[in-house]
Enzyme design. Structure first.
Site, PDB file in Angstrom:
ATOM      1  N   TYR A 154      -6.407  -0.365  -6.256  1.00 52.59           N
ATOM      2  CA  TYR A 154      -6.694  -1.882  -6.372  1.00 52.59           C
ATOM      3  C   TYR A 154      -7.654  -1.733  -7.592  1.00 52.59           C
ATOM      4  O   TYR A 154      -7.791  -0.595  -8.351  1.00 52.59           O
ATOM      5  CB  TYR A 154      -8.316  -1.995  -5.723  1.00 52.59           C
ATOM      6  N   GLU A 167     -13.700  -1.970   1.397  1.00 49.92           N
ATOM      7  CA  GLU A 167     -14.648  -1.567   2.838  1.00 49.92           C
ATOM      8  C   GLU A 167     -15.535  -0.616   0.897  1.00 49.92           C
ATOM      9  O   GLU A 167     -16.206  -0.444   1.022  1.00 49.92           O
ATOM     10  CB  GLU A 167     -14.533  -0.637   2.856  1.00 49.92           C
ATOM     11  N   ASN A 183      -6.212 -10.720  -1.817  1.00 54.44           N
ATOM     12  CA  ASN A 183      -6.274 -10.208  -1.034  1.00 54.44           C
ATOM     13  C   ASN A 183      -6.444 -10.687   0.209  1.00 54.44           C
ATOM     14  O   ASN A 183      -7.882 -10.572   1.258  1.00 54.44           O
ATOM     15  CB  ASN A 183      -6.514  -8.809  -1.101  1.00 54.44           C
ATOM     16  N   GLU A 184      -5.435 -10.635   1.516  1.00 53.34           N
ATOM     17  CA  GLU A 184      -5.888 -10.949   3.035  1.00 53.34           C
ATOM     18  C   GLU A 184      -6.335 -11.508   3.519  1.00 53.34           C
ATOM     19  O   GLU A 184      -7.198 -12.383   3.170  1.00 53.34           O
ATOM     20  CB  GLU A 184      -6.332  -9.332   3.666  1.00 53.34           C
ATOM     21  N   GLU A 198      -0.161  -2.907   3.271  1.00 53.23           N
ATOM     22  CA  GLU A 198      -0.759  -1.709   4.256  1.00 53.23           C
ATOM     23  C   GLU A 198      -0.823  -1.034   5.643  1.00 53.23           C
ATOM     24  O   GLU A 198      -0.642  -1.404   6.934  1.00 53.23           O
ATOM     25  CB  GLU A 198      -2.552  -2.583   4.445  1.00 53.23           C
ATOM     26  N   TYR A 210     -11.523   8.495   5.237  1.00 52.05           N
ATOM     27  CA  TYR A 210     -10.369   7.447   6.048  1.00 52.05           C
ATOM     28  C   TYR A 210      -9.462   8.613   7.193  1.00 52.05           C
ATOM     29  O   TYR A 210      -8.507   8.054   7.663  1.00 52.05           O
ATOM     30  CB  TYR A 210      -9.816   6.721   4.578  1.00 52.05           C
TER      31      TYR A 210
END
Length: 644
Positions: free
Chosen positions: A86, A132, A190-191, A271, A338
């Site tokens: 990203y 996030e 993105n999404e 993802e 994560y």
């Protein structure tokens, strides 16, 4: 499913025709490089040869530059042939028109290290990234336009995006694989299908920009959640449609949905979730390693291309954590561990070894041992001392006077903390409610009267508190921005006091608003550079309310990674040698320690520790440097933590 013939098995299943073989031979002889989609055989072609990527997500913005190579080598040695990256817009343009690609923001150096390591790159430049990350990577200065519609064809937003991409994408073009670099594909937005706007004109605008700056031969793609609605709004002709899903999803059904939107071409899970994020107040998220390895093997057997999100999460240093807002505001913790194959500190886990065992079945992986974990050290306890706060040090420009409260965005202070000061309009001999009637405290307000802490207001959860005092008493309200919403419809997330506060029957007015440059002062070695700012004698019990504490970790010749535990401290922020490590909130949990990368420490000089405690420090005023993280609340403390 009858799917891709293009599988990276020891014996290649996808045979090329004579004409294709001739083209491949010519490409090799001429030295030309290509990366494309083979719609006939449902696979990617790299230099004319069928190609399947096995990738992992890594965020350079969450890892110190010093450790980039270490993490990349570990990913390569696991058997990955690509990484997914990203690009957070706000990380590079925190101030409008001022671009920073140096130091920990040197994206091209990161790409070069990946290239040297032998890793291809799947680039995700947004402009929105979610991740996030604060405001999903969008810069907060966009909110100076009060009616702006983010992630849409809104004129102000579209112009800002165009300006940014005109800086970023030309830097990326030489790094495209077809131009001799290692970027094989580029994601657009993105999404987007999960966003309410569903603005195809916006997506067309982005497609035009990406094509203009990167050329017609670059593989552009979209990523969306595994639902019809998300795929409908997130996809666009000319952008290859991919899906994302985790271990609890039926793989065949998920790829069947991709097929409905992309009938031919490679199967791609952009993802594949190896773990999950934590919010303050959650239990620490864990995803079983055997489930991850089993589903990964299932996808690779189908010939699918897979990116594991995350492969290493890293850390939300400073103020970079994001937040969610579904039924209420929930801030993401500082650690972005994560439960990924590489830990927050970059250490290989059992999950990584299980994943490597799966990858071995599909491609040759590099020989040799996995690089070891970075060394850790428990430096022990350090006792801190309280510092006298001087507003002219933390707010050198002084206050802005306003009849009504101004937001962080109106003050052009986008992160951290601001102080709002006014006076009591009348005597309050009985406890009188101080109310935020429009839920206008974003996100936490620490309220003092004449320097005595009285309590707090908190977004969505604590909208009223009682205070007493005399007419003319000073009311200080320190407001904390806990990170802007990064997902969903509420990303227009203004901070500070967004509306008037009501005290009894009175609207509080005549404010002095102090922008606080705490980071700037600490980076300039305050308060350590002037010991006169100490309280002359320590108090038996620290008073509640916001205060700054300082101490030093004496050097011992080592600069190894360590983890800072603030046992019985309440909530606040920590700096080491002027670097903002992020937020702590052990009372809320689950995270109990903060990661300190070894390169931040000095082997020969005292290491300065600065703590901003917002609610109340413990009587012992000690912090502990440990050799291991603690990312979950001990079972014996969970019940009491929930009550807080």
């Amino acid at each position: 499913m009858r799917e891709s013939k293009c599988r990276l098995l020891p014996v290649l299943k996808c045979t090329l025709s004579l004409s294709e073989q001739s083209l491949y031979y010519l490409l090799q002889v001429s030295g030309e490089r290509s990366f494309s989609i083979d719609y006939k055989h449902n696979c990617f072609l790299k230099d004319g040869k069928p190609f399947q990527y096995i990738s992992g997500s890594i965020h350079y913005s969450r890892i110190p530059r010093y450790y980039w190579r270490d993490r990349l080598v570990k990913m390569y040695m696991t058997g990955l042939n690509a990484i997914q990256v990203y690009v957070p817009w706000n990380f590079h343009e925190a101030v409008q028109g001022v671009h920073n690609f140096t130091g920990d923001r040197d994206l091209e150096h990161f790409l070069d290290l990946a290239n040297q390591t032998g890793l291809l790159v799947i680039l995700r430049p947004g402009p929105y990234i979610c991740a996030e990350w604060e405001m999903g990577g969008l810069p907060a200065w966009l909110l100076q336009k009060p009616n702006i519609i983010l992630r849409s064809a809104d004129t102000d937003y579209a112009q800002a995006v165009s300006n940014w991409l005109a800086v970023l994408l030309p830097k990326m073009k030489p790094w495209l694989y077809i131009n001799g670099g290692n970027i094989i594909s580029v994601q657009v937005e993105n999404e987007y299908g999960s966003y309410y706007a569903c603005d195809y004109n916006y997506m067309r605008h982005l497609r035009t920009l990406f094509r203009f700056f990167l050329g017609e031969d670059t593989v552009l793609f979209t990523t969306d959640g595994n639902t019809d609605k998300e795929m409908t709004c997130g996809t666009l002709e000319g952008l290859y449609a991919t899906v994302d899903f985790g271990t609890d999803t039926n793989v065949t059904e998920a790829f069947s949905r991709q097929r409905r939107f992309e009938p031919r071409g490679p199967l791609v899970n952009s993802e594949f979730y190896t773990g999950w994020l934590d919010h303050w107040g959650d239990q620490h998220a864990v995803v079983d390693a055997q489930k991850v390895s089993r589903v990964l093997g299932e996808m690779l057997t189908m010939g699918a291309n897979v990116n594991m999100y995350m492969f290493e999460g890293g850390t939300n240093f400073g103020y970079w954590n994001g937040a969610d807002h579904d039924t209420r505001f929930r801030s993401v913790v500082t650690s972005y561990d994560y439960d990924a194959p590489l830990s927050e500190a970059g250490d290989p886990t059992e999950k990584l070894l299980a994943i490597r065992d799966v990858i071995k079945q599909f491609r040759d992986i590099p020989s040799g041992p996995m690089p070891p974990a970075t060394p850790k050290f428990a430096y022990g306890f350090v006792t801190l001392r309280k510092v006298i706060l001087l507003l002219n040090t933390l707010s050198p420009l002084g206050p802005v006077k306003s009849q009504h409260p101004l937001t962080f965005e109106e003050m052009k202070q986008y992160y951290g903390y601001m102080l709002y000061r006014t006076t009591l309009p009348r005597d309050l001999s009985e406890p009188t409610p101080l109310i935020s009637p429009l839920n206008g405290v974003h996100d936490r307000a620490y309220v003092s009267v004449n320097g005595v802490f009285r309590g707090l207001l908190e977004r969505d959860t604590a909208l009223v508190m009682n205070i007493t005092g005399q007419q003319g008493d000073t009311v200080d309200i320190l407001v904390e921005n806990m990170g802007r919403v990064n997902f969903g419809s509420k990303i227009n997330d203004y901070k500070g006091l967004l509306s008037n506060l009501i005290l009894g029957k009175d609207v509080l007015t005549d404010w002095k608003i102090y922008p606080l440059d705490i980071d700037g002062a600490i980076a300039a070695r305050w308060p350590h550079s002037d010991s006169r700012k100490y309280f002359p004698t320590p108090q038996k019990e620290p008073l509640p309310g916001p205060a700054i504490y300082m101490g030093t970790l004496q050097p011992n010749g080592l600069a190894w990674d360590t983890f800072l535990k603030l046992y019985e401290w309440t909530k606040g922020q920590v700096w080491i040698n002027g670097v903002n490590l992020g937020r702590y909130w052990p009372a809320r949990g689950p995270q109990q320690t903060l990661y300190i990368p070894g390169p931040l420490l000095s082997t020969s000089l005292p290491n300065n520790i600065t703590v901003l405690e917002l609610e109340g420090a413990p009587a012992h005023l000690r912090v502990l440097f440990m050799d291991r993280p603690q990312l979950s609340v001990p079972v014996c403390l969970r019940s009491s933590a929930i009550l807080k």
